[in-house]
Each structure stands twice: as structure tokens, then as C-alpha cells.
Scaffold this motif. Structure first.
Motif, PDB file in Angstrom:
ATOM      1  N   ILE A   1       0.849  -1.195   0.000  1.00 17.01           N
ATOM      2  CA  ILE A   1       0.000   0.000   0.000  1.00 17.01           C
ATOM      3  C   ILE A   1       0.887   1.248   0.000  1.00 17.01           C
ATOM      4  N   SER A   2       0.279   2.370  -0.346  1.00 19.99           N
ATOM      5  CA  SER A   2       0.973   3.646  -0.290  1.00 19.99           C
ATOM      6  C   SER A   2       0.584   4.387   0.970  1.00 19.99           C
ATOM      7  N   HIS A   3       1.557   5.089   1.544  1.00 18.51           N
ATOM      8  CA  HIS A   3       1.303   5.924   2.721  1.00 18.51           C
ATOM      9  C   HIS A   3       1.152   7.382   2.282  1.00 18.51           C
ATOM     10  N   GLY A   4       1.582   8.296   3.119  1.00 16.67           N
ATOM     11  CA  GLY A   4       1.427   9.707   2.816  1.00 16.67           C
ATOM     12  C   GLY A   4       2.645  10.294   2.116  1.00 16.67           C
ATOM     13  N   ILE A   5       2.599  11.591   1.884  1.00 17.68           N
ATOM     14  CA  ILE A   5       3.745  12.313   1.349  1.00 17.68           C
ATOM     15  C   ILE A   5       4.473  12.985   2.507  1.00 17.68           C
ATOM     16  N   THR A   6       5.744  13.260   2.320  1.00 18.47           N
ATOM     17  CA  THR A   6       6.557  13.807   3.406  1.00 18.47           C
ATOM     18  C   THR A   6       6.706  15.317   3.275  1.00 18.47           C
ATOM     19  N   PRO A   7       6.991  15.998   4.369  1.00 20.62           N
ATOM     20  CA  PRO A   7       7.262  17.432   4.294  1.00 20.62           C
ATOM     21  C   PRO A   7       8.414  17.752   3.336  1.00 20.62           C
ATOM     22  N   GLU A   8       9.443  16.922   3.323  1.00 22.73           N
ATOM     23  CA  GLU A   8      10.590  17.180   2.446  1.00 22.73           C
ATOM     24  C   GLU A   8      10.203  17.082   0.980  1.00 22.73           C
ATOM     25  N   SER A   9       9.342  16.116   0.640  1.00 18.07           N
ATOM     26  CA  SER A   9       8.922  15.997  -0.757  1.00 18.07           C
ATOM     27  C   SER A   9       8.067  17.189  -1.171  1.00 18.07           C
ATOM     28  N   VAL A  10       7.252  17.689  -0.253  1.00 15.57           N
ATOM     29  CA  VAL A  10       6.451  18.894  -0.536  1.00 15.57           C
ATOM     30  C   VAL A  10       7.372  20.099  -0.707  1.00 15.57           C
ATOM     31  N   LYS A  11       8.371  20.204   0.142  1.00 18.98           N
ATOM     32  CA  LYS A  11       9.327  21.312   0.049  1.00 18.98           C
ATOM     33  C   LYS A  11      10.058  21.299  -1.287  1.00 18.98           C
ATOM     34  N   ARG A  12      10.519  20.123  -1.716  1.00 14.92           N
ATOM     35  CA  ARG A  12      11.206  20.023  -3.010  1.00 14.92           C
ATOM     36  C   ARG A  12      10.281  20.387  -4.157  1.00 14.92           C
ATOM     37  N   ALA A  13       9.035  19.926  -4.077  1.00 17.95           N
ATOM     38  CA  ALA A  13       8.077  20.221  -5.143  1.00 17.95           C
ATOM     39  C   ALA A  13       7.782  21.716  -5.227  1.00 17.95           C
ATOM     40  N   LEU A  14       7.666  22.377  -4.080  1.00 16.77           N
ATOM     41  CA  LEU A  14       7.394  23.817  -4.079  1.00 16.77           C
ATOM     42  C   LEU A  14       8.606  24.613  -4.559  1.00 16.77           C
ATOM     43  N   GLU A  15       9.810  24.139  -4.269  1.00 17.16           N
ATOM     44  CA  GLU A  15      11.005  24.806  -4.776  1.00 17.16           C
ATOM     45  C   GLU A  15      11.044  24.759  -6.301  1.00 17.16           C
ATOM     46  N   GLN A  16      10.572  23.653  -6.871  1.00 14.76           N
ATOM     47  CA  GLN A  16      10.546  23.504  -8.321  1.00 14.76           C
ATOM     48  C   GLN A  16       9.329  24.174  -8.956  1.00 14.76           C
ATOM     49  N   HIS A  17       8.248  24.298  -8.183  1.00 14.60           N
ATOM     50  CA  HIS A  17       6.995  24.851  -8.715  1.00 14.60           C
ATOM     51  C   HIS A  17       6.427  25.883  -7.734  1.00 14.60           C
ATOM     52  N   PRO A  18       7.140  26.988  -7.520  1.00 13.78           N
ATOM     53  CA  PRO A  18       6.644  27.992  -6.560  1.00 13.78           C
ATOM     54  C   PRO A  18       5.376  28.697  -7.025  1.00 13.78           C
ATOM     55  N   ASP A  19       5.023  28.515  -8.301  1.00 16.55           N
ATOM     56  CA  ASP A  19       3.806  29.139  -8.843  1.00 16.55           C
ATOM     57  C   ASP A  19       2.579  28.244  -8.671  1.00 16.55           C
ATOM     58  N   ALA A  20       2.718  27.115  -7.970  1.00 19.48           N
ATOM     59  CA  ALA A  20       1.566  26.241  -7.733  1.00 19.48           C
ATOM     60  C   ALA A  20       0.474  26.985  -6.978  1.00 19.48           C
ATOM     61  N   LYS A  21      -0.760  26.639  -7.259  1.00 19.85           N
ATOM     62  CA  LYS A  21      -1.899  27.305  -6.627  1.00 19.85           C
ATOM     63  C   LYS A  21      -2.340  26.644  -5.327  1.00 19.85           C
ATOM     64  N   ALA A  22      -1.936  25.388  -5.123  1.00 19.96           N
ATOM     65  CA  ALA A  22      -2.350  24.684  -3.899  1.00 19.96           C
ATOM     66  C   ALA A  22      -1.550  23.401  -3.744  1.00 19.96           C
ATOM     67  N   VAL A  23      -1.522  22.910  -2.514  1.00 21.36           N
ATOM     68  CA  VAL A  23      -0.984  21.586  -2.204  1.00 21.36           C
ATOM     69  C   VAL A  23      -2.126  20.774  -1.607  1.00 21.36           C
ATOM     70  N   LEU A  24      -2.335  19.576  -2.136  1.00 20.05           N
ATOM     71  CA  LEU A  24      -3.395  18.712  -1.626  1.00 20.05           C
ATOM     72  C   LEU A  24      -2.766  17.532  -0.889  1.00 20.05           C
ATOM     73  N   VAL A  25      -3.303  17.236   0.297  1.00 24.86           N
ATOM     74  CA  VAL A  25      -2.761  16.191   1.162  1.00 24.86           C
ATOM     75  C   VAL A  25      -3.901  15.260   1.582  1.00 24.86           C
ATOM     76  N   ILE A  26      -3.591  13.964   1.715  1.00 24.66           N
ATOM     77  CA  ILE A  26      -4.558  12.997   2.244  1.00 24.66           C
ATOM     78  C   ILE A  26      -4.272  12.817   3.728  1.00 24.66           C
ATOM     79  N   ASN A  27      -5.268  13.043   4.576  1.00 23.77           N
ATOM     80  CA  ASN A  27      -5.061  12.963   6.026  1.00 23.77           C
ATOM     81  C   ASN A  27      -6.342  12.481   6.719  1.00 23.77           C
ATOM     82  N   PRO A  28      -6.384  11.240   7.185  1.00 19.26           N
ATOM     83  CA  PRO A  28      -5.407  10.175   6.985  1.00 19.26           C
ATOM     84  C   PRO A  28      -5.643   9.465   5.665  1.00 19.26           C
ATOM     85  N   THR A  29      -4.737   8.530   5.303  1.00 18.62           N
ATOM     86  CA  THR A  29      -4.964   7.724   4.118  1.00 18.62           C
ATOM     87  C   THR A  29      -6.116   6.768   4.378  1.00 18.62           C
TER      88      THR A  29
END
Length: 510
Positions: free
Chosen positions: A162-190
């Protein structure tokens, strides 16, 4: 146990926003009952007129009380599309209970609320960061909005498959690459009750001035007990789609959308939600939201205390059964497995040499027991305040019999392997692929083509393919394994899955 937090956790019992309203009140349900007791002569829809105009067998089974409040938005009963009276009051009480600035009721399920979240912040071409293991409704919202998904790979559990959640570090890397993103969506809990470090994800995302949207379909209860993971509102998220009907005691198809802060316009949310909502809203569903909120806010902590105790007791008993494993707190320890909801019983059956689907069917046929879902390797049972110790003892007994029944084929010498394919590459945005010229081709010949439809196992509804992805042999094999195991693979135009719809290729004219 779940991780502890270095900040004050908001409390329902001691919340500051008590105002003059009491959580014991049910303004919507109470008004409906009072209206029904007046027994007005109805010259409006629904046409069954309190059940008098419907099949008598159905009327007898449903009962006159339910049919008497199956009403529409006449003046005394407010209007979900423009609430000013009892619906507004009920939503305000829910906002207080869930620690939100505003709460909207939904009769379109959490799927409709999730689509509303995405469409409220994204337009054509806008980027949104999402985990790849999202529910199909999130991808539907992306198709409708025209947004471009930037996928974040969730942490994969190769032991459970099964898949778990995403990590803060992965979100940070994604935002560094895409600072123009309009939102971050998270599953809580899976779906399986595991959560990442949502508070850190919110803090990182907010440092970019970007809102956090939370798919909280399986977390309505977590807000109401300190031993459960943080809810979206407690973690500071901006919007949360929360299925009250799944684990909170309301009727199927009833959900809420919580919002807080200044990064999301509540007026736009109301407009989008209204666009996606039927004008014939069910007052039975709305009333069940009103009363479920009351129960959670006033008795939720005590009810969940007992629920957690029963779940942990059952988990321990299952883990004493040969060749079965029920996931516990030992799974925690990474940023993707930061905390867990103990009321979800994820039971691995792979060491018995059978699939989760076979176990689901066996429990149904032999013991008249229905589980929440099954996959190739696990079954999932959810424990709620509606469960009893007697019922849980029956599932434990049934699983003991299962272990005995299949012991002869249990894998003692070789670690049972789990097959999970890589996430396919996205060649087109889901919207472009969905609306492109397409053709149906044989399933076995589709590798390398761009798919134009959703393919998923439901439940849980996490797509194997989404429109715009490049079909791989590995994912075709995974799809085939699920079909052969008898799992409900769906989403495709061809129910038999003999063909897939792909983007039509145009060849040069000779």
C-alpha cells in the motif's frame, strides 16, 4: 503511540468559539420535525407526498417519520444554495465543533466537496501539487478545472503493498521547483489510517503563501480525541473535505467542507459548491449531518475512547493468530508514517497464500461478515462507535478459522512478495487527454499509448491509470492481476477490460 506535538492542540471542549450556541442544539433537525408535526397539506415535490404516493412495501419499510421529512427548500426550511436560516445555523454550529471559520454541508458526498476544493483554487493551466495515490474525485476535479497536476510520490510500503502519505521534504522540493503552484493537496489520513506530518506540510506550504487542501474523507472522528492524529483544521490547513457519513454517524452521501484562514474565498467556495450540487437537496441527509455533529461534539470523546480500546484489543487478538498480521504502531517512524488511526484494522493475509479478495469472499460466505475493502494482500476493517465487543469477537473467531482453513498453503519458508508497479509518466494533462480524440484498442496492445480514461480498483478508488499517462507493461500486468483476483477494477468504458481507450494517433498522409 502516535507522535506528540510541541504546540497546544485545540480542544472541542474548551474551544474559544463557543458563542451563544450550544452543541446540544440541532436547529435543522428540530425544525424539520416541528414542520412535519404540523402535517401541512403539500402541493410541492417530492411527489410521494409523505409516502402516500409510493410503493406501499417501500413506504412500510422506510417508515412514515423518514418520509415526513423528505422535503425540499420551501421558505420555512431554508435553502442549502443560499442559507440564511436553519441550515446556516446548523453549519455555524458545525464550524465551531470542527474548529473551522466556515463549514458547508454537502449532499453530493465527499467527492463533490473534493471537486469543489480543487475548482475553488485552480483554473485552466494552474498547477496543483497532489500525491499520486489520490481518490478519483481529486482527478475529476483536476479534469473539470483544467489544472495541471504535479505529482508527489507517496512513500510505498512494500511489506503491505500500500501507499502511505507524502513527506514534508517531498512537498518542500516540489514547491522549490513549482513555486507558482496554486495549492498543495494532502490525504489525512490515508484510506488505511496512516498520516504524514501534516503540521509541517502546512507550515512549509504557507511559507509560499499557498493554501493546503486536505482530503479528510476518512478522518471526521480524529478531531474529537487527543489520541488520534491531528485533524486538518487543528494542523492549520485551509480547506478539508470531510466524510461525516463514513465514520461520523451521518447518512451515506452526507459530508462537510471546512475552511479557515484568508487564503481561500468562502464566497467562491459557496459558488462552486452550488454549481456542483443538486437543487433538490435531501433534507434527510442534511438533518443527519446536524445530528451527527451534535453527537461528535458532545459525546465524541467518550465514544471514541471506547472505540479505540476495542480496536486495540481486537488488533492484539488478531496478531496472535498464525499467519495474519494486523498493522499497529510499530509501522510509525518516518515522515510519511508520522501517526496512525488505530480504529482502522489493516490485516495482511499474504502469508496464508491467498488474496485479500478471497478472504473477503470467504468471510461473507462462511460467517456473513462484510469488510470495508480488500486488495491483493490485505483486508481492511473499520471500527466505529457503532461496533460492539460481541461483533468484534465474531471477526476474531472467523479469522482464527480462516487461519486453520488455509494453513496448509501458508508460506513458511519464503517471504511472501508484494508487487507494486511504478507510477506511469504523465504525457498530457488529464483534461487534455480526457477531451482528446480517442480510440479503443485491445488491452494487450496498449503499452506505450496514452490512456484517456481512469482505471482503478474501487474501493479505495485510487487510480492505476489516469487520463494522460503512458501505459506500461508493468501497470497492465498489475491491472490484470487485480482482475484475475476478482477485485473490482472499474472506470474504463469497457467493463470487461478487453480494451482501453487511448489518445488517437494521427499518421502522416502518404
Amino acid at each position: 503511540m502516535n507522535k506528540t506535538y510541541d504546540f497546544d492542540r485545540p480542544s472541542v471542549e474548551t474551544g474559544e468559539r463557543r458563542e451563544s450556541c450550544s452543541q446540544l442544539e440541532t436547529p435543522l433537525f428540530t425544525a424539520l420535525v416541528e414542520h412535519a408535526n404540523k402535517n401541512p397539506i403539500q402541493f410541492h415535490i417530492p411527489g410521494h407526498k409523505k409516502g402516500c404516493g409510493m410503493d406501499p412495501d417501500f413506504r412500510k419499510f422506510i417508515g412514515k417519520n423518514a418520509l415526513s421529512i423528505d422535503l425540499i427548500n420551501i421558505a420555512p426550511l431554508d435553502d442549502l444554495h443560499h442559507p440564511k436560516g436553519i441550515i446556516k445555523q446548523a453549519q455555524e454550529l458545525a464550524a465551531i465543533a470542527f474548529g473551522a471559520d466556515h463549514t458547508f454541508f454537502s449532499v453530493q458526498g465527499t467527492s463533490g466537496v473534493i471537486m469543489t476544493m480543487v475548482m475553488s483554487v485552480c483554473g485552466p493551466g494552474d498547477k496543483i501539487l497532489v500525491p499520486r495515490n489520490v481518490h478519483k474525485s481529486i482527478m475529476s476535479g483536476i479534469v473539470f478545472s483544467g489544472a495541471a497536476p504535479i505529482f508527489i510520490h507517496p512513500e510505498v510500503d512494500l511489506n503491505l503493498g500500500i501507499s502511505h502519505g507524502i513527506t514534508p521534504e517531498s512537498v518542500k522540493r516540489a514547491l522549490e521547483q513549482h513555486p507558482d503552484a496554486k495549492a498543495v493537496l494532502v490525504i489525512n489520513p490515508t484510506y488505511f489510517g496512516i498520516v504524514g506530518d501534516l503540521k509541517r506540510i502546512v507550515d512549509i506550504t504557507h511559507s509560499y503563501g499557498i493554501p493546503v487542501l486536505v482530503d479528510e474523507a476518512h478522518g471526521v472522528h480524529i478531531h474529537f480525541h487527543h489520541e488520534l492524529p491531528l485533524s486538518a483544521m487543528q494542523a492549520g490547513a485551509d480547506m478539508a473535505a470531510t466524510s461525516v457519513h463514513k465514520l461520523g454517524g451521518s447518512m451515506t452521501q452526507s459530508s462537510i467542507l471546512n475552511i479557515q484562514g484568508s487564503l481561500v474565498s468562502k464566497e467562491r467556495v459557496q459558488m462552486i459548491l452550488s454549481m456542483l450540487t443538486t437543487t433538490s437537496t435531501s433534507y434527510i441527509l442534511l438533518a443527519s449531518l446536524d445530528t451527527a455533529r451534535k453527537l461528535l461534539a458532545t459525546e465524541g470523546r467518550a465514544l471514541l475512547e471506547n472505540t479505540i480500546r476495542l480496536a486495540e484489543q481486537t488488533r492484539s487478538q488478531i496478531n496472535e493468530i498464525d499467519d495474519l498480521y494486523c498493522v499497529g504502531h510499530e509501522i510509525l517512524g518516518t515522515d510519511a508514517t508520522f501517526a496512525m488511526d488505530p480504529t482502522k484494522l489493516v490485516i495482511s493475509v499474504k502469508n496464508l497464500g491467498i488474496t485479500g479478495y478471497e478472504v473477503e469472499k470467504w468471510l461473507r460466505d462462511e460467517f456473513n461478515i462484510e469488510v470495508e475493502m480488500s486488495d491483493l494482500y490485505n483486508i481492511l476493517c473499520i471500527i466505529t462507535p457503532g461496533d460492539t465487543e460481541e461483533g468484534l469477537q465474531k471477526i476474531v473467531y472467523a479469522l482464527k478459522e480462516l487461519s486453520i482453513e488455509f494453513k496448509h498453503q501458508a508460506n513458511f519458508n519464503v517471504e511472501a512478495s508484494v508487487f507494486l508497479p511504478e507510477i506511469p509518466a504523465l504525457a498530457l494533462t488529464p483534461r487534455d487527454a480526457f477531451y482528446a480524440q480517442t480510440e479503443a484498442i485491445p488491452f494487450e496492445e496498449s503499452a506505450g499509448r496514452i490512456i484517456a480514461e481512469f482505471i482503478m480498483v474501487y474501493p479505495p478508488g485510487i487510480p492505476i491509470f489516469i487520463p494522460g499517462e503512458i501505459i506500461t507493461e508493468e501497470n497492465l500486468l498489475y491491472t490484470k492481476k487485480n482482475i484475475e483476483a476478482g477485485l473490482p477494477v472499474q472506470g474504463g468504458e469497457d467493463y470487461a477490460m478487453k480494451s482501453l481507450r487511448v489518445i488517437k494517433e494521427h499518421h502522416a498522409i502518404k
